[in-house]
Structures are given as C-alpha cells and as structure tokens.
Design an enzyme around this catalytic site. Structure first.
Site, short mmCIF file in Angstrom:
data_model
loop_
_atom_site.label_atom_id
_atom_site.label_comp_id
_atom_site.label_asym_id
_atom_site.label_seq_id
_atom_site.Cartn_x
_atom_site.Cartn_y
_atom_site.Cartn_z
N ARG A 107 0.84 -1.21 0.00
CA ARG A 107 0.00 0.00 0.00
C ARG A 107 0.87 1.26 0.00
O ARG A 107 0.59 2.21 -0.72
CB ARG A 107 -0.93 0.02 1.21
CG ARG A 107 -2.06 -0.98 1.11
CD ARG A 107 -2.92 -0.98 2.34
NE ARG A 107 -2.09 -1.32 3.49
CZ ARG A 107 -2.42 -1.13 4.75
NH1 ARG A 107 -3.58 -0.58 5.05
NH2 ARG A 107 -1.62 -1.49 5.72
N ASN B 87 -6.10 -2.73 1.31
CA ASN B 87 -6.10 -4.18 1.37
C ASN B 87 -7.55 -4.64 1.34
O ASN B 87 -8.43 -3.97 1.90
CB ASN B 87 -5.45 -4.67 2.67
CG ASN B 87 -3.95 -4.50 2.67
OD1 ASN B 87 -3.30 -4.47 1.63
ND2 ASN B 87 -3.37 -4.40 3.85
#
Length: 100
Positions: free
Chosen positions: A26, A44
């Site tokens: 991320r 996620n």
C-alpha cells in the site's frame, strides 16, 4: 476529458493478486501515485490477500503506475493485476491509503 496539454485523463480500478499484503505494498502504491501526481486510493481487501486501488490522472502516468505495480516492492510477489479503465469521476483530491 482533456487538460490544457491535450493529455487524456482516465480512471483505473485495479485488483492485485499475490503476496501483496504485509510487504508494504500500500505504501509502495501511495508513493508511486504521489510521485506521478495521481489521485485516488489504495487498500487491502478483507477476506483474501489481495489489494485494490483506484487511481485517476493522465493515461500515460496511470500506465507507469501499472508497470510499477506489476513489479511491486521488495518482498512482494505479484501473480496478476486485473484492471478496468473508465472515465474520471473527479471524486478525489489526493491519493491516500483507505483503512476501511
């Protein structure tokens, strides 16, 4: 939609499969998107080990983000990236990590 430089803008929705959680993916996408001047989010996905992002900006720069995504950060193993292109929605003013 065109900007003053006549570069096409677009939106990409991507699902990234593989070892992409727990390896800083991320933050990798966040850094790349910010470096490229894109807006949107990355998160996620719960219930599996996949990652999702939506990015908007110049089509050429979105392509660069996809190239980086397929490589990923150290420790990641990208098995596949499913993408869907569309027109920009103008819903974002920056790129962020979505924690929901």
């Amino acid at each position: 939609m065109k900007d003053a430089g006549s570069s096409m803008h677009a939106r990409i929705h991507a699902l990234v499969k593989g070892r992409v959680q727990g390896v800083g993916f991320r933050f990798f996408i966040l850094d790349e998107a910010n470096r490229l001047g894109l807006v949107g989010y990355v998160r996620n996905l719960r219930g599996n080990r996949d990652l999702e992002f939506v990015a908007e900006g110049k089509r050429e720069l979105l392509g660069k983000l996809l190239t980086a995504t397929r490589l990923g950060p150290p420790g990641a193993k990208v098995d596949g990236v499913r993408t869907e292109w569309s027109e920009t929605g103008g819903h974002y003013d920056r790129f962020r990590i979505d924690l929901t």
